[in-house]
Design a protein around this motif. Structure first.
Motif, PDB file in Angstrom:
ATOM      1  N   LYS B 169     -21.549   8.922  21.781  1.00 29.21           N
ATOM      2  CA  LYS B 169     -20.715   7.822  22.276  1.00 29.21           C
ATOM      3  C   LYS B 169     -20.512   6.689  21.277  1.00 29.21           C
ATOM      4  O   LYS B 169     -19.919   5.656  21.617  1.00 29.21           O
ATOM      5  N   ALA B 170     -21.037   6.827  20.078  1.00 28.26           N
ATOM      6  CA  ALA B 170     -20.894   5.749  19.085  1.00 28.26           C
ATOM      7  C   ALA B 170     -20.685   6.354  17.703  1.00 28.26           C
ATOM      8  O   ALA B 170     -21.420   7.256  17.296  1.00 28.26           O
ATOM      9  N   ILE B 171     -19.666   5.852  16.998  1.00 32.02           N
ATOM     10  CA  ILE B 171     -19.304   6.398  15.683  1.00 32.02           C
ATOM     11  C   ILE B 171     -19.165   5.261  14.673  1.00 32.02           C
ATOM     12  O   ILE B 171     -18.519   4.250  14.944  1.00 32.02           O
ATOM     13  N   LEU B 172     -19.806   5.448  13.523  1.00 26.89           N
ATOM     14  CA  LEU B 172     -19.609   4.537  12.393  1.00 26.89           C
ATOM     15  C   LEU B 172     -18.724   5.270  11.394  1.00 26.89           C
ATOM     16  O   LEU B 172     -19.118   6.302  10.847  1.00 26.89           O
ATOM     17  N   ASN B 173     -17.517   4.778  11.178  1.00 27.65           N
ATOM     18  CA  ASN B 173     -16.531   5.496  10.366  1.00 27.65           C
ATOM     19  C   ASN B 173     -16.391   4.919   8.959  1.00 27.65           C
ATOM     20  O   ASN B 173     -16.031   3.758   8.797  1.00 27.65           O
ATOM     21  N   PHE B 174     -16.668   5.742   7.960  1.00 28.41           N
ATOM     22  CA  PHE B 174     -16.453   5.358   6.566  1.00 28.41           C
ATOM     23  C   PHE B 174     -15.213   6.016   5.979  1.00 28.41           C
ATOM     24  O   PHE B 174     -14.855   5.725   4.841  1.00 28.41           O
ATOM     25  N   ALA B 175     -14.602   6.941   6.714  1.00 25.95           N
ATOM     26  CA  ALA B 175     -13.407   7.601   6.192  1.00 25.95           C
ATOM     27  C   ALA B 175     -12.237   6.628   6.303  1.00 25.95           C
ATOM     28  O   ALA B 175     -12.071   5.977   7.326  1.00 25.95           O
ATOM     29  N   PRO B 176     -11.433   6.505   5.237  1.00 20.91           N
ATOM     30  CA  PRO B 176     -10.332   5.528   5.269  1.00 20.91           C
ATOM     31  C   PRO B 176      -9.168   6.037   6.118  1.00 20.91           C
ATOM     32  O   PRO B 176      -8.090   6.291   5.611  1.00 20.91           O
ATOM     33  N   THR B 177      -9.402   6.127   7.410  1.00 21.62           N
ATOM     34  CA  THR B 177      -8.364   6.559   8.342  1.00 21.62           C
ATOM     35  C   THR B 177      -8.722   6.045   9.726  1.00 21.62           C
ATOM     36  O   THR B 177      -9.887   5.753   9.995  1.00 21.62           O
ATOM     37  N   GLN B 178      -7.706   5.896  10.562  1.00 20.18           N
ATOM     38  CA  GLN B 178      -7.898   5.413  11.933  1.00 20.18           C
ATOM     39  C   GLN B 178      -8.322   6.594  12.814  1.00 20.18           C
ATOM     40  O   GLN B 178      -7.636   7.613  12.824  1.00 20.18           O
ATOM     41  N   LEU B 179      -9.428   6.464  13.545  1.00 16.02           N
ATOM     42  CA  LEU B 179      -9.888   7.564  14.397  1.00 16.02           C
ATOM     43  C   LEU B 179      -9.377   7.381  15.815  1.00 16.02           C
ATOM     44  O   LEU B 179      -9.297   6.258  16.310  1.00 16.02           O
ATOM     45  N   THR B 180      -9.038   8.494  16.463  1.00 13.10           N
ATOM     46  CA  THR B 180      -8.625   8.443  17.869  1.00 13.10           C
ATOM     47  C   THR B 180      -9.760   9.019  18.717  1.00 13.10           C
ATOM     48  O   THR B 180     -10.192  10.148  18.482  1.00 13.10           O
ATOM     49  N   VAL B 181     -10.246   8.210  19.655  1.00 11.60           N
ATOM     50  CA  VAL B 181     -11.369   8.650  20.500  1.00 11.60           C
ATOM     51  C   VAL B 181     -11.113   8.234  21.949  1.00 11.60           C
ATOM     52  O   VAL B 181     -10.316   7.328  22.196  1.00 11.60           O
ATOM     53  N   MET B 192     -13.436  -0.299   3.164  1.00 15.67           N
ATOM     54  CA  MET B 192     -13.431  -1.069   1.935  1.00 15.67           C
ATOM     55  C   MET B 192     -12.025  -1.422   1.490  1.00 15.67           C
ATOM     56  O   MET B 192     -11.813  -2.483   0.909  1.00 15.67           O
ATOM     57  N   ALA B 193     -11.064  -0.531   1.764  1.00 14.09           N
ATOM     58  CA  ALA B 193      -9.694  -0.800   1.326  1.00 14.09           C
ATOM     59  C   ALA B 193      -9.185  -2.108   1.921  1.00 14.09           C
ATOM     60  O   ALA B 193      -8.558  -2.920   1.223  1.00 14.09           O
ATOM     61  N   ILE B 194      -9.469  -2.332   3.205  1.00 17.64           N
ATOM     62  CA  ILE B 194      -8.989  -3.557   3.851  1.00 17.64           C
ATOM     63  C   ILE B 194      -9.607  -4.789   3.191  1.00 17.64           C
ATOM     64  O   ILE B 194      -8.936  -5.797   2.983  1.00 17.64           O
ATOM     65  N   GLU B 195     -10.882  -4.706   2.834  1.00 18.68           N
ATOM     66  CA  GLU B 195     -11.531  -5.863   2.194  1.00 18.68           C
ATOM     67  C   GLU B 195     -10.943  -6.110   0.810  1.00 18.68           C
ATOM     68  O   GLU B 195     -10.654  -7.240   0.428  1.00 18.68           O
ATOM     69  N   LEU B 196     -10.740  -5.017   0.066  1.00 17.29           N
ATOM     70  CA  LEU B 196     -10.156  -5.148  -1.278  1.00 17.29           C
ATOM     71  C   LEU B 196      -8.757  -5.744  -1.206  1.00 17.29           C
ATOM     72  O   LEU B 196      -8.385  -6.594  -2.021  1.00 17.29           O
ATOM     73  N   GLU B 197      -7.972  -5.277  -0.240  1.00 20.77           N
ATOM     74  CA  GLU B 197      -6.604  -5.779  -0.127  1.00 20.77           C
ATOM     75  C   GLU B 197      -6.605  -7.253   0.276  1.00 20.77           C
ATOM     76  O   GLU B 197      -5.727  -8.012  -0.131  1.00 20.77           O
ATOM     77  N   GLY B 198      -7.602  -7.661   1.039  1.00 22.39           N
ATOM     78  CA  GLY B 198      -7.747  -9.081   1.363  1.00 22.39           C
ATOM     79  C   GLY B 198      -7.979  -9.908   0.106  1.00 22.39           C
ATOM     80  O   GLY B 198      -7.448 -11.018  -0.040  1.00 22.39           O
ATOM     81  N   LEU B 199      -8.755  -9.356  -0.821  1.00 19.09           N
ATOM     82  CA  LEU B 199      -9.007 -10.063  -2.081  1.00 19.09           C
ATOM     83  C   LEU B 199      -7.752 -10.110  -2.938  1.00 19.09           C
ATOM     84  O   LEU B 199      -7.427 -11.151  -3.527  1.00 19.09           O
ATOM     85  N   SER B 200      -7.029  -8.994  -3.006  1.00 19.18           N
ATOM     86  CA  SER B 200      -5.835  -9.006  -3.866  1.00 19.18           C
ATOM     87  C   SER B 200      -4.777  -9.926  -3.261  1.00 19.18           C
ATOM     88  O   SER B 200      -4.059 -10.617  -3.984  1.00 19.18           O
ATOM     89  N   PHE B 201      -4.727  -9.983  -1.928  1.00 22.63           N
ATOM     90  CA  PHE B 201      -3.827 -10.943  -1.274  1.00 22.63           C
ATOM     91  C   PHE B 201      -4.199 -12.377  -1.674  1.00 22.63           C
ATOM     92  O   PHE B 201      -3.339 -13.180  -2.053  1.00 22.63           O
ATOM     93  N   ALA B 202      -5.490 -12.692  -1.601  1.00 24.24           N
ATOM     94  CA  ALA B 202      -5.938 -14.057  -1.934  1.00 24.24           C
ATOM     95  C   ALA B 202      -5.624 -14.376  -3.397  1.00 24.24           C
ATOM     96  O   ALA B 202      -5.140 -15.476  -3.716  1.00 24.24           O
ATOM     97  N   LEU B 203      -5.870 -13.430  -4.291  1.00 21.00           N
ATOM     98  CA  LEU B 203      -5.604 -13.669  -5.717  1.00 21.00           C
ATOM     99  C   LEU B 203      -4.106 -13.844  -5.966  1.00 21.00           C
ATOM    100  O   LEU B 203      -3.684 -14.700  -6.753  1.00 21.00           O
ATOM    101  N   THR B 204      -3.294 -13.038  -5.286  1.00 20.97           N
ATOM    102  CA  THR B 204      -1.847 -13.103  -5.467  1.00 20.97           C
ATOM    103  C   THR B 204      -1.299 -14.444  -4.998  1.00 20.97           C
ATOM    104  O   THR B 204      -0.448 -15.036  -5.645  1.00 20.97           O
ATOM    105  N   ASN B 205      -1.831 -14.927  -3.896  1.00 19.60           N
ATOM    106  CA  ASN B 205      -1.315 -16.176  -3.352  1.00 19.60           C
ATOM    107  C   ASN B 205      -1.832 -17.412  -4.074  1.00 19.60           C
ATOM    108  O   ASN B 205      -1.181 -18.433  -4.085  1.00 19.60           O
TER     109      ASN B 205
END
Lengths: 208, 208
Positions: B169-181, B192-205
């Protein structure tokens, strides 16, 4: 540009990942309803998020996927190359150095650092592990954009001090501790403990 | 108990990590102001979060750290042992299997699975890597509480199907994809991709 909330930026990343999946499936348009469904939000929220960056989509026709994904990549700064240094050559650092998603997104691993004499000079992918004592000096000449902190928690504060002094403005933190940085430095954390505790909370409350 | 928002549960985890740091420093009380400061929120939010679970603290004296941390551990389900299986014996799986924080928090790695014949039977810490084909059968007899998905994204959906059918009943997902449950399964993702993109957004702005 006005200040955008972190939660909005997270949704933009999610939208982009769905758009890119659809691009691979050769689909050309998407509705705000569908984006909302995939992102676990409402179509009103999708329209609001995207309207922050301009006018997209045609009523009744949805969004053009190539146009919207290109715009999101531009907004998220993914059309540039970012130079990343990893501090901490342990298991997490190793996983990161090999992570395909990094390079695909324009994040170039430019250097790997550690303080353990036994690790220095060893080759990791194309990188020789460098002495963290050289980080500040290297950052001047090699202009790292992002530092990844993958050290044990007790070393993180000291490493972050060096990173900040080296003028690096973005940190991805894997150490299970809260980092203190000046307001012009952005930190994002990948904190597995928080996710695990969220699961144990959910399991505990199911059981009641 | 009424439904608690994920953002609240995240703050409870953060509060607990600060309390435990203070416990190690042998400090006995903490104010809601200090907890708020450490957690990047307001003292009103701290009081509201904690009031969901009972009455804590004395006006002017703050919270008793041993009492509050014990209560938070109980709320978060950290006083039990949770049986965890890891699916995917790659770099991320290896880092997880060795992660000290797991066992400290009562998360016991009970099994590691992969589908690569070259990996099956190899020893990882105290675990021999098992064939993922046996996961459903093992889950019945060994009662796993939590499954960690550490597979490539293209295998994640199939693996999650097996996990859900096995009654986990509980899943910790490290695969870079949205799971359907199904709605009775809780998923937390480390993306990690979301965190990295948050950093590149901050640097870009910053740069604009």
């Amino acid at each position: 540009m006005k200040r955008i909330a972190e939660s909005t930026v997270r949704r933009l990343s999610l939208y982009l990942s769905f758009l890119e999946q659809r691009e691979r499936d050769r689909v050309n348009t998407i509705s705000s309803d569908e984006l909302a469904h995939l992102g676990g939000t409402t179509s009103a929220q999708v329209r609001k998020d995207l309207s922050l960056f301009g006018s997209f989509g045609k009523r009744g026709l949805g969004y053009s996927i190539p146009e919207l994904s290109g715009k999101l990549r531009e907004i998220l700064g993914l059309e540039k190359q970012w130079r990343v240094c990893i501090v901490g050559a342990g298991k997490i650092g190793a996983a990161l150095a090999r992570y395909r998603g990094f390079a695909e997104r324009g994040f170039v691993i430019a250097a790997v650092y550690d303080s353990d004499p036994a690790k220095l000079g060893k080759k990791w992918e194309s990188q020789a592990i460098r002495d963290v004592a050289n980080l500040a000096k290297d950052a001047l000449s090699e202009r790292f954009d992002i530092a990844v902190v993958a050290t044990p928690p007790e070393s993180a504060a000291e490493v972050v001090k060096v990173i900040v002094e080296a003028g690096i403005k973005a940190i991805l933190n894997f150490a299970p501790t809260q980092l203190t940085v000046p307001s012009d430095v952005t930190v994002r954390a990948v904190n597995m403990a928080i996710e695990l505790e969220g699961l144990s909370f959910a399991l505990t409350n199911r059981a009641r």
